[in-house]
Design a protein around this motif. Sequence first.
Motif, PDB file in Angstrom:
ATOM      1  N   LEU A   1       9.234   7.780  -1.476  1.00  0.00           N
ATOM      2  CA  LEU A   1       8.022   7.050  -1.116  1.00  0.00           C
ATOM      3  C   LEU A   1       7.404   6.422  -2.355  1.00  0.00           C
ATOM      4  N   PRO A   2       6.781   5.256  -2.218  1.00  0.00           N
ATOM      5  CA  PRO A   2       6.126   4.630  -3.380  1.00  0.00           C
ATOM      6  C   PRO A   2       4.846   5.354  -3.753  1.00  0.00           C
ATOM      7  N   ASN A   3       4.494   5.304  -5.033  1.00  0.00           N
ATOM      8  CA  ASN A   3       3.191   5.816  -5.467  1.00  0.00           C
ATOM      9  C   ASN A   3       2.646   4.923  -6.574  1.00  0.00           C
ATOM     10  N   GLU A   4       1.387   5.147  -6.906  1.00  0.00           N
ATOM     11  CA  GLU A   4       0.671   4.250  -7.811  1.00  0.00           C
ATOM     12  C   GLU A   4       1.208   4.289  -9.238  1.00  0.00           C
ATOM     13  N   HIS A   5       1.959   5.335  -9.596  1.00  0.00           N
ATOM     14  CA  HIS A   5       2.471   5.437 -10.962  1.00  0.00           C
ATOM     15  C   HIS A   5       3.670   4.527 -11.201  1.00  0.00           C
ATOM     16  N   MET A   6       4.273   4.020 -10.134  1.00  0.00           N
ATOM     17  CA  MET A   6       5.427   3.138 -10.293  1.00  0.00           C
ATOM     18  C   MET A   6       5.030   1.756 -10.805  1.00  0.00           C
ATOM     19  N   ASN A   7       3.771   1.385 -10.645  1.00  0.00           N
ATOM     20  CA  ASN A   7       3.248   0.114 -11.146  1.00  0.00           C
ATOM     21  C   ASN A   7       1.783   0.334 -11.536  1.00  0.00           C
TER      22      ASN A   7
ATOM     23  N   ALA B   1       0.848  -1.191   0.000  1.00  0.00           N
ATOM     24  CA  ALA B   1       0.000   0.000   0.000  1.00  0.00           C
ATOM     25  C   ALA B   1       0.883   1.240   0.000  1.00  0.00           C
ATOM     26  N   THR B   2       0.533   2.217  -0.828  1.00  0.00           N
ATOM     27  CA  THR B   2       1.269   3.478  -0.873  1.00  0.00           C
ATOM     28  C   THR B   2       0.739   4.416   0.203  1.00  0.00           C
ATOM     29  N   PRO B   3       1.484   5.473   0.528  1.00  0.00           N
ATOM     30  CA  PRO B   3       0.981   6.437   1.521  1.00  0.00           C
ATOM     31  C   PRO B   3      -0.358   7.060   1.139  1.00  0.00           C
ATOM     32  N   SER B   4      -0.667   7.106  -0.159  1.00  0.00           N
ATOM     33  CA  SER B   4      -1.939   7.679  -0.596  1.00  0.00           C
ATOM     34  C   SER B   4      -3.068   6.658  -0.600  1.00  0.00           C
ATOM     35  N   GLY B   5      -2.778   5.413  -0.151  1.00  0.00           N
ATOM     36  CA  GLY B   5      -3.816   4.404  -0.081  1.00  0.00           C
ATOM     37  C   GLY B   5      -4.064   3.675  -1.383  1.00  0.00           C
ATOM     38  N   ARG B   6      -3.053   3.602  -2.246  1.00  0.00           N
ATOM     39  CA  ARG B   6      -3.149   2.846  -3.492  1.00  0.00           C
ATOM     40  C   ARG B   6      -2.355   1.545  -3.362  1.00  0.00           C
ATOM     41  N   GLU B   7      -2.598   0.617  -4.277  1.00  0.00           N
ATOM     42  CA  GLU B   7      -1.980  -0.709  -4.217  1.00  0.00           C
ATOM     43  C   GLU B   7      -1.065  -0.910  -5.415  1.00  0.00           C
ATOM     44  N   ILE B   8       0.194  -1.316  -5.146  1.00  0.00           N
ATOM     45  CA  ILE B   8       1.154  -1.610  -6.212  1.00  0.00           C
ATOM     46  C   ILE B   8       1.896  -2.896  -5.859  1.00  0.00           C
ATOM     47  N   GLY B   9       2.666  -3.399  -6.810  1.00  0.00           N
ATOM     48  CA  GLY B   9       3.465  -4.586  -6.566  1.00  0.00           C
ATOM     49  C   GLY B   9       4.528  -4.335  -5.511  1.00  0.00           C
ATOM     50  N   ARG B  10       4.795  -5.358  -4.692  1.00  0.00           N
ATOM     51  CA  ARG B  10       5.771  -5.255  -3.622  1.00  0.00           C
ATOM     52  C   ARG B  10       7.154  -4.858  -4.144  1.00  0.00           C
ATOM     53  N   ALA B  11       7.543  -5.398  -5.305  1.00  0.00           N
ATOM     54  CA  ALA B  11       8.883  -5.111  -5.824  1.00  0.00           C
ATOM     55  C   ALA B  11       9.079  -3.629  -6.062  1.00  0.00           C
ATOM     56  N   GLN B  12       8.059  -2.943  -6.589  1.00  0.00           N
ATOM     57  CA  GLN B  12       8.225  -1.516  -6.858  1.00  0.00           C
ATOM     58  C   GLN B  12       8.273  -0.703  -5.574  1.00  0.00           C
ATOM     59  N   ALA B  13       7.589  -1.164  -4.519  1.00  0.00           N
ATOM     60  CA  ALA B  13       7.699  -0.485  -3.227  1.00  0.00           C
ATOM     61  C   ALA B  13       9.113  -0.620  -2.669  1.00  0.00           C
ATOM     62  N   VAL B  14       9.701  -1.809  -2.811  1.00  0.00           N
ATOM     63  CA  VAL B  14      11.077  -2.013  -2.361  1.00  0.00           C
ATOM     64  C   VAL B  14      12.038  -1.174  -3.192  1.00  0.00           C
ATOM     65  N   GLN B  15      11.811  -1.122  -4.505  1.00  0.00           N
ATOM     66  CA  GLN B  15      12.674  -0.318  -5.361  1.00  0.00           C
ATOM     67  C   GLN B  15      12.568   1.168  -5.037  1.00  0.00           C
ATOM     68  N   ALA B  16      11.372   1.630  -4.687  1.00  0.00           N
ATOM     69  CA  ALA B  16      11.225   3.027  -4.280  1.00  0.00           C
ATOM     70  C   ALA B  16      12.054   3.315  -3.029  1.00  0.00           C
ATOM     71  N   GLU B  17      12.047   2.366  -2.104  1.00  0.00           N
ATOM     72  CA  GLU B  17      12.870   2.521  -0.905  1.00  0.00           C
ATOM     73  C   GLU B  17      14.345   2.604  -1.278  1.00  0.00           C
ATOM     74  N   ALA B  18      14.772   1.804  -2.255  1.00  0.00           N
ATOM     75  CA  ALA B  18      16.158   1.866  -2.706  1.00  0.00           C
ATOM     76  C   ALA B  18      16.476   3.219  -3.333  1.00  0.00           C
ATOM     77  N   CYS B  19      15.467   3.872  -3.930  1.00  0.00           N
ATOM     78  CA  CYS B  19      15.653   5.197  -4.526  1.00  0.00           C
ATOM     79  C   CYS B  19      15.615   6.313  -3.487  1.00  0.00           C
ATOM     80  N   GLY B  20      15.240   5.971  -2.247  1.00  0.00           N
ATOM     81  CA  GLY B  20      15.129   6.987  -1.209  1.00  0.00           C
ATOM     82  C   GLY B  20      13.876   7.827  -1.322  1.00  0.00           C
TER      83      GLY B  20
END
Length: 518
Positions: free
Chosen positions: A69-75, A48-67
């Motif tokens: 927050l994840p968002n729905e546009h990443m997946n 779950a993204t901070p805005s309450g959207r759902e994306i694949g776990r891998a893209q959330a982890v990759q966002a963390e690697a980028c420093g």
Amino acid sequence: MASSVMVMGTASNVGKSILCTALCRILHEDGYSVAPFKAQNMSLNSAATPSGREIGRAQAVQAEACGILPNEHMNPVLLKPTGRHQTQVVVQGRVYKTTSARDYLENRLDDVWEAVVDSYRFLADRYEWIVIEGAGSPVEMNLKPRDIANVRTAELADAHVLLVADIDRGGVFASIVGTLQLLEPSERARVKGIIINKFRGDRSLFTDGIRWIESYTGVPVLGVLPFLPDLNIEAEDSVALEEARYRLPAADGAVRVAVIQLPHMANFTDFDPLFLTPGVTVRFVQTPAELEDVHAIILPGSKDTLMDGLWLQETGLSAALAERRAAGCHIVGICGGFQLLGQRILDPDHWEGPIDEVAGLGWLPVVTTMTGSKRTMPVTGRVLGPLGPMPVEGYEIHMGRTERLAGGSPFAQVQSPDGDGAWFDGAVSDDGRVMGTYLHGIFHNDQFRRRWLTAICHQFGLQVPAAPDTSFSEMKSAALRRLSSAVRAHLDMPRLYGILGYAPKRGTPAETGGPALS
């Protein structure tokens, strides 16, 4: 507009997600603003993204690697198989439709492609680099005309493509040559480098292999990455359950935890922190015999809770669970697992499938009715009951409305990050040994995890596991640093930057390489 690099694979599970995570981290360390992107993902392991959207776990982890927050546009497109040849389609973080694979491929792709274009442009306008992950193989010829995750996305982004192949599974030469041959000339021209992944043994023995690949294909081999065990970075695909770390034998004196491997299990990375806790052995189980000696049992999330409830009954696991409960086992249900611990699960409108109702295990005073809406949001709050009070955070991704009956008590009181109201979550049995919650990530809370394990140890007279020196969050950060160092050490970074037409913005380990994982 951002520049982009895309990782395509010769097959599924060759290491695309991990390599993208490493490239995200490296570009971030080297001074660039960078974001991940995967046009279409098929996974039951979501975030779950901070805005309450759902994306694949891998893209959330990759966002963390980028420093970031994840968002729905990443997946922008997430496919969640529900069984019976049906798939829930999530577009830009919201449920779009549940449909058959055929209907999706033949009638829905044009609609979702518009979202892919919109999301890519959203990110490209805000970051210097986009690291794009392909899906499966780009040359599944029966699907290629309708494939939006590989070549079509590469063309949208005008991406430099890196082709990764898994040497550990064998046939690496054929997989590389076959993939390149099946690409059209214009598509093949985008492939700027080849990366060999999961190499074991003496790399010098593969020197002739590198020369042959470069001579035959005309594409440079940018690196040979070693097999990297115990990365401790969350996996995306359930194939990771077959890895050795998910099937560890129990050590003497260890707290033995069993996770029921439901046929439609979702969000299996909820339990990763337990694998890293000293004195704890975790295994995924599918038969009653595997429960005989465990001290604690976890029922995970499910994408088809009613069908998985029937599976528990048909396999004899329901009876085995009851025996372990009578023996004093502590039992935790998360999301669908929480629903299964209740009295009944109802689906009168058939949102999940043709089944109207399934009996739960009956240990928590709740009844769940499936609904068409999905609740997706990060939450914070405090745990109540025998393990509380303590702060807690996690995220909800679930369908269904759960009603608490008389008896028991709530597991926690939580609220959304914007503080818009508070509500009670989950339930705890009167004896405190059965707990259910909708909070994914509950075991990522260090204090909760340690109190839960302590209660189990007291129940069975075991030694309480020593608390690690660092938090799970710090372990994740360390794992990302180890990953980037290992990939730097085995990729020709100057050559890669030369192909991309860039150089590090600041002095970093990219200039000298870094230590490999031990």
